[in-house]
Scaffold this active site. Structure first.
Site, PDB file in Angstrom:
ATOM      1  N   CYS A  85       6.708   4.499 -11.666  1.00  0.00           N
ATOM      2  CA  CYS A  85       5.643   3.947 -12.513  1.00  0.00           C
ATOM      3  C   CYS A  85       5.610   4.671 -13.864  1.00  0.00           C
ATOM      4  CB  CYS A  85       4.302   3.979 -11.781  1.00  0.00           C
ATOM      5  SG  CYS A  85       3.067   2.892 -12.543  1.00  0.00           S
ATOM      6  N   HIS A 193       5.425   0.671  -7.538  1.00  0.00           N
ATOM      7  CA  HIS A 193       5.191   1.799  -6.636  1.00  0.00           C
ATOM      8  C   HIS A 193       5.905   1.547  -5.312  1.00  0.00           C
ATOM      9  CE1 HIS A 193       2.011   3.957  -8.882  1.00  0.00           C
ATOM     10  NE2 HIS A 193       1.698   2.762  -9.336  1.00  0.00           N
ATOM     11  N   GLU A 195       6.052   3.416  -2.803  1.00  0.00           N
ATOM     12  CA  GLU A 195       5.231   3.924  -1.699  1.00  0.00           C
ATOM     13  C   GLU A 195       4.102   2.964  -1.326  1.00  0.00           C
ATOM     14  OE1 GLU A 195       3.023   5.294  -5.359  1.00  0.00           O
ATOM     15  OE2 GLU A 195       5.111   4.943  -4.786  1.00  0.00           O
TER      16      GLU A 195
END
Length: 215
Positions: A85, A193, A195
Site C-alpha cells: 500500500c 493489502h 493481508e
C-alpha cells in the site's frame, strides 16, 4: 549435503505507520518467521524485508527516514523488499500527495523510478473494495493470481517511468499499476493489502516467502 531452508526470516519494518499485526499474521500464515524491527541493523540477517504502510506519503517518508539508507542498500544488494500500500508508493521517486496536501516535495526511496498521482476528479476517492488483478508481466510474486481479486483502499496510484515496471494492472475508470517491480525483480510492491485479500493475498504472501527462500 546441505539441508534446504524451509522457513524464511522476514523483517517487517516498524516505522510507526502500518497495519503491523495483520501483516505479521498474514506472513506467518504464509510460512514466514516474522520479526518487527525498529533497527535497520537487523536487516542484514533477514531473508526478506516488508515495508507496510497506511497514511500520507510525506509522513511515511519522514518516519522512514532512519531506515532509508539501509533499505536502499539492502535492495541494491538483491534482498527481497516488499512494499504494501503506502509502502509500495514509497518505493517510487515522488508523490503528488505531498504537494496536494501543502507539504512540499517529499522524496521517495527511488528504487522504482516514477511518481504517485491522484485519481481524477470524476472518480470516487478513495478507491475502496475488491477489484481484479490483470497480470501483465511474469514475476514470481504473481504466480497463480491472474484474474483474482484483491482488497484496495487508496487515493493515489503509482505511475512508474518504465512501463515494464508494471507487473499487474487494475481497472478503476482506467487501468492503473496495482503491482510494480524493479528490473532485477527483487524490489516489488502491491497497491492493495494482501493481508486483507483472502486466499489471493495469502497466495501472494506465500509466493513472497518462496521468493525469499530462493534468493
Amino acid at each position: 549435503m546441505s539441508v534446504r531452508q524451509t522457513t524464511a526470516d522476514v523483517v517487517v519494518v516498524d516505522y510507526g505507520l502500518g497495519n503491523l499485526r495483520s501483516v505479521t499474521r498474514g506472513l506467518e500464515r504464509a510460512g514466514a518467521d516474522v520479526s518487527l524491527s525498529e533497527d535497520p541493523a537487523e536487516f542484514d540477517a533477514a531473508d526478506g524485508i516488508v515495508l507496510p504502510g497506511v497514511g500520507a506519503f510525506s509522513e511515511g517518508m519522514d518516519n522512514a527516514g532512519p531506515f532509508r539508507e539501509a533499505l536502499v542498500e539492502q535492495a541494491e544488494a538483491g534482498k527481497p523488499l516488499f512494499g504494501i500500500c503506502l509502502g509500495m508508493q514509497m518505493l517510487l521517486t515522488t508523490s503528488e500527495e505531498a504537494d496536494h496536501e501543502g507539504q512540499g516535495d517529499a522524496e521517495g526511496l527511488d528504487l522504482i523510478p516514477g511518481k504517485n498521482v491522484r485519481f481524477s476528479r470524476d472518480q470516487t476517492v478513495p478507491h475502496m473494495g475488491w477489484n481484479e488483478l490483470d497480470v501483465t508481466r511474469d514475476h514470481p510474486l504473481v504466480e497463480g493470481v491472474d484474474g483474482e481479486h484483491a482488497y484496495f483502499v487508496h487515493s493515489y496510484y503509482a505511475v512508474p517511468d518504465d512501463e515494464n515496471a508494471t507487473v499487474a494492472t487494475t481497472d478503476y475508470g482506467s487501468d492503473f499499476a496495482s503491482i510494480v517491480a524493479n528490473d532485477a525483480g527483487n524490489v516489488f510492491g502491491t497497491q492493495f493489502h494482501p493481508e486483507k485479500s483472502g486466499e489471493t493475498g495469502l497466495r501472494i504472501l506465500r509466493n513472497y516467502v518462496d521468493y525469499c527462500l530462493d534468493h
